[in-house]
Enzyme design. Structure first.
Site, PDB file in Angstrom:
ATOM      1  N   HIS A   1      -4.775  79.422  10.066  1.00  0.00           N
ATOM      2  CA  HIS A   1      -5.537  79.750  11.265  1.00  0.00           C
ATOM      3  C   HIS A   1      -4.653  80.281  12.392  1.00  0.00           C
ATOM      4  CE1 HIS A   1      -8.613  77.635   9.110  1.00  0.00           C
ATOM      5  NE2 HIS A   1      -9.499  77.789  10.094  1.00  0.00           N
TER       6      HIS A   1
ATOM      7  N   CYS B   1      -5.947  64.298   9.706  1.00  0.00           N
ATOM      8  CA  CYS B   1      -6.406  63.064   9.056  1.00  0.00           C
ATOM      9  C   CYS B   1      -5.495  61.906   9.440  1.00  0.00           C
ATOM     10  CB  CYS B   1      -6.424  63.249   7.537  1.00  0.00           C
ATOM     11  SG  CYS B   1      -6.987  61.795   6.632  1.00  0.00           S
TER      12      CYS B   1
ATOM     13  N   CYS C   1      -9.445  72.572   9.370  1.00  0.00           N
ATOM     14  CA  CYS C   1     -10.372  73.106  10.370  1.00  0.00           C
ATOM     15  C   CYS C   1     -11.712  72.391  10.264  1.00  0.00           C
ATOM     16  CB  CYS C   1     -10.564  74.606  10.147  1.00  0.00           C
ATOM     17  SG  CYS C   1     -11.856  75.345  11.177  1.00  0.00           S
TER      18      CYS C   1
ATOM     19  N   CYS D   1      -2.144  60.631   3.820  1.00  0.00           N
ATOM     20  CA  CYS D   1      -2.701  61.975   3.710  1.00  0.00           C
ATOM     21  C   CYS D   1      -2.149  62.909   4.790  1.00  0.00           C
ATOM     22  CB  CYS D   1      -4.229  61.908   3.782  1.00  0.00           C
ATOM     23  SG  CYS D   1      -5.050  63.514   3.665  1.00  0.00           S
TER      24      CYS D   1
ATOM     25  N   CYS E   1     -11.793  70.348  20.154  1.00  0.00           N
ATOM     26  CA  CYS E   1     -10.807  71.044  19.324  1.00  0.00           C
ATOM     27  C   CYS E   1     -11.189  70.973  17.853  1.00  0.00           C
ATOM     28  CB  CYS E   1      -9.432  70.428  19.549  1.00  0.00           C
ATOM     29  SG  CYS E   1      -8.136  71.190  18.563  1.00  0.00           S
TER      30      CYS E   1
ATOM     31  N   CYS F   1       0.857  -1.188   0.000  1.00  0.00           N
ATOM     32  CA  CYS F   1       0.000   0.000   0.000  1.00  0.00           C
ATOM     33  C   CYS F   1       0.891   1.235   0.000  1.00  0.00           C
ATOM     34  CB  CYS F   1      -0.912   0.000   1.228  1.00  0.00           C
ATOM     35  SG  CYS F   1      -1.842   1.532   1.442  1.00  0.00           S
TER      36      CYS F   1
ATOM     37  N   CYS G   1     -42.683  24.917  -4.147  1.00  0.00           N
ATOM     38  CA  CYS G   1     -42.777  25.332  -2.746  1.00  0.00           C
ATOM     39  C   CYS G   1     -43.511  26.658  -2.602  1.00  0.00           C
ATOM     40  CB  CYS G   1     -41.388  25.432  -2.120  1.00  0.00           C
ATOM     41  SG  CYS G   1     -40.421  26.864  -2.684  1.00  0.00           S
TER      42      CYS G   1
END
Length: 503
Positions: free
Chosen positions: A329, A309, A319, A314, A304, A133, A246
Site C-alpha cells: 500500500h 494484529c 489493510c 502473528c 486508520c 495424642c 416433582c
C-alpha cells in the site's frame, strides 16, 4: 475405629441432595446412543424406573451393602468403603475381591485388611496407663483416645475438630483419611458416628455420603430440577425419558431436559457453543473482522485502515478495507489504492467463510431460542386455557367436554420442545436426501404447531365455540401425528446410519 459396632450411621439423621467434594462424584458422562426404533416402540411402562426419596436412597444403599456382605462377610463399614471405591458396582467388587491378591485389594481401597487384626495395637492400648495424642500431644487414658486399624490414635476433641473440618469446610464424606500425616486409611461411617457429636455436622456428613452414593452409581441420578430431593433409579443406563414426582421430565443419561431427537453428545456440544457464542456473536459480526493470517478477531477503534494484529505470534500488518498485506500500500495510510485484487479476494473469501459459518449458527440458534422462549410462557398459557375452559362450561359444556383444551396445550408444549431440539440436530447434520426429508417434516410440524398456538389464543364466544373446538381438536391431533412421524424418521436414520455430521 477400635469398635465392633457395625450399625449404620444413618439411622437417626436426615439425608439430602447436596454437592459432594468426594473424588469420583463427577457425572459419569454416559456416551451411549438413543434407543433404536424397535426399542422405542416398547411401552414406556416396560422401562421400570423408580423415583426415590432420600430415605429410600439410604435404604437402597443398605440393601446393596447387605447383598455384597452375603459373600464378603466383612464388617459393614468396611464393605461400605469397598463399594464406594468400586462406584457401588457390586459385581465388579466381588470379581476383584475373589480374583486379586487380598492384601493388595484392601490396600488399593485404602482400608486395613480385616483378616490381619492388629492385636499388637490392642494389647498396647490395654496395657498402657496413658497414651499420647498424635495431634495435641496430650497424655490421656486409653478410654479418652480413639483410632483406626492403622494404629494412629488421637484424643476425642482432636478427632471431632478434624472430622468437622473435613465434613463442613472441605465437603468430604466417604474419602476422609486418617488424621495422621501420610496415612491414607479411610475413616468409616461408624467412626464418624461415634466421634462427631454436633448434629449439624452429622446431618451434613449423611448428605455427603448419600450424594456420593447417587453420583457414583450409574443406575441412579438426582432430579436436576431446582430444590428437588428425589433421585431416579433405573434398571439399566441409557438415554431414556424419565418423569420425576416433582413434575420435571429429563434424560436419564445426561440430566438435561428430555431432548429427543438429538443425541446427548450433540446437545452437550450445542450448549457449550451457545454459552460461548450467543451473547456476543451479533456484535462481533457487525463490528469486527478476523486477521487474514491467524483469524484472531480484531475491532477497528479508529479511522486508520492500517491494522496490526496484536497476537504476539502473528503481528500481521494488513489493510482493513481489502484485508490484503499492508506493505504494497506504500504510504497511503488512509485510503486503500490497490489495483490488483487477487490477494485481497483470497482474504475476503476466507473472511466470508467465517461470516457464513456464523450466519448459519445464528439461523439455528435463533429458532432454537424462539421455541425455548415460547415454552417459558407455558404456565401463562395454561392459566389462559383454564380461564377459557371455565368460560366454555358456562356455555353448557361439561368439565369432561372442555378437557380437549388442556390436551391441546400439552401437545403444543411437547411439539415446541421437540422442534427446539430438531434445530440442534439440524445444525450438526450434513446435507443429503434424508436430511431434506427431515427438514420437510420439521417445516410441516412447525407450521402446524404455530397454527395450533394461534387457535388457542383466540377469544371464545358462543358463536365460534363449536368451530374453535373442532379446529383445535383437528390441529392438535395433526401435530401429534406429525411429531411422531418426525421422530420416527430420525430414529430410523439412526438405525440405518443415514445421518452424517459436520463435526
Amino acid at each position: 475405629m477400635d469398635s465392633d459396632n457395625d450399625n449404620d450411621f444413618c439411622d437417626n439423621v436426615d439425608s439430602g441432595n447436596v454437592s459432594s467434594g468426594d473424588d469420583g462424584d463427577d457425572d459419569f458422562g454416559m456416551e451411549v446412543d438413543l434407543p433404536s426404533s424397535a426399542d422405542r416402540q416398547m411401552d414406556q411402562d416396560d422401562y421400570q424406573y423408580k423415583v426415590l426419596t432420600t430415605d429410600e436412597i439410604v435404604q437402597h444403599q443398605r440393601e446393596i451393602i447387605d447383598e455384597a456382605n452375603l459373600l464378603l462377610k466383612l464388617p459393614t463399614p468396611t464393605t461400605r468403603i469397598l463399594l464406594n471405591h468400586f462406584k457401588w458396582d457390586k459385581e465388579k467388587l466381588l470379581e476383584k475381591y475373589f480374583d486379586d491378591n487380598t492384601d493388595e485389594f484392601f490396600k488399593c481401597a485404602h482400608v486395613i485388611n480385616p483378616f490381619n487384626a492388629t492385636e499388637a495395637i490392642k494389647q498396647k492400648t490395654s496395657r498402657s496407663q496413658c497414651e499420647e495424642c498424635e495431634i495435641c500431644f496430650s497424655q490421656l487414658p486409653p478410654d479418652s483416645m480413639a483410632g483406626l486399624e492403622c494404629g494412629h490414635r488421637f484424643c476425642m476433641p482432636c478427632w471431632h475438630e478434624y472430622l468437622s473440618t473435613k465434613i463442613v469446610a472441605e465437603g468430604l464424606g466417604q474419602t476422609i483419611s486418617c488424621a495422621a500425616h501420610g496415612c491414607d486409611i479411610l475413616v468409616d461411617d461408624v467412626t464418624v458416628a461415634n466421634l462427631v457429636t454436633d448434629a449439624r455436622v452429622r446431618v451434613k456428613y449423611q448428605q455427603l455420603i448419600t450424594n456420593s452414593f447417587v453420583e457414583c452409581n450409574q443406575l441412579l441420578r438426582w432430579c436436576p430440577s431446582v430444590d428437588c430431593t428425589y433421585a431416579v433409579k433405573v434398571p439399566y443406563a441409557e438415554p431414556r425419558r424419565v418423569h420425576c414426582k416433582c413434575g420435571h421430565v429429563f434424560c436419564f443419561a445426561c440430566g438435561e431436559n428430555w431432548h429427543d431427537p438429538v443425541k446427548c453428545r450433540w446437545l452437550k456440544k450445542w450448549i457449550k457453543k451457545c454459552d460461548d457464542d450467543s451473547e456476543t456473536s451479533n456484535w462481533i459480526a457487525a463490528n469486527t473482522k478476523e486477521c487474514p493470517r491467524c483469524s484472531v478477531t480484531i475491532e477497528k477503534d479508529g479511522g486508520c485502515n492500517h491494522m496490526v494484529c496484536k497476537n504476539q505470534n502473528c503481528k500481521n500488518e494488513f489493510c482493513w478495507v481489502c484485508l490484503g498485506s499492508w506493505e504494497p500500500h506504500g504510504s497511503s495510510w488512509y485510503n486503500c489504492n490497490r489495483y490488483d485484487e487477487d490477494e485481497a479476494k483470497t482474504a475476503r473469501d476466507a473472511q466470508e467463510k467465517l461470516r457464513s459459518s456464523l450466519a448459519r449458527y445464528l439461523h439455528y440458534y435463533n429458532r432454537y431460542m424462539n421455541h425455548m422462549q415460547s415454552m417459558k410462557f407455558e404456565n401463562k398459557l395454561y392459566a389462559s386455557v383454564k380461564q377459557k375452559m371455565e368460560e366454555m362450561q358456562q356455555h353448557n359444556m361439561s368439565w369432561i367436554e372442555v378437557q380437549f383444551l388442556k390436551k391441546a396445550v400439552d401437545i403444543l408444549c411437547q411439539c415446541r420442545q421437540t422442534l427446539m431440539y430438531t434445530y440442534v440436530f439440524a445444525y450438526y447434520l450434513k446435507k443429503n436426501n434424508q436430511s431434506m426429508i427431515f427438514e420437510d417434516n420439521q417445516k410441516d410440524l412447525e407450521s402446524a404447531t404455530e397454527m395450533l398456538s394461534e387457535y388457542l389464543e383466540r377469544d371464545i364466544t358462543s358463536e365460534n365455540l363449536a368451530d374453535i373446538k373442532q379446529k383445535v381438536q383437528d390441529k392438535y391431533r395433526y401435530c401429534e401425528k406429525r411429531c411422531s412421524v418426525l421422530l420416527k424418521h430420525v430414529h430410523e436414520g439412526y438405525d440405518k446410519e443415514w445421518w452424517e455430521y459436520t463435526e
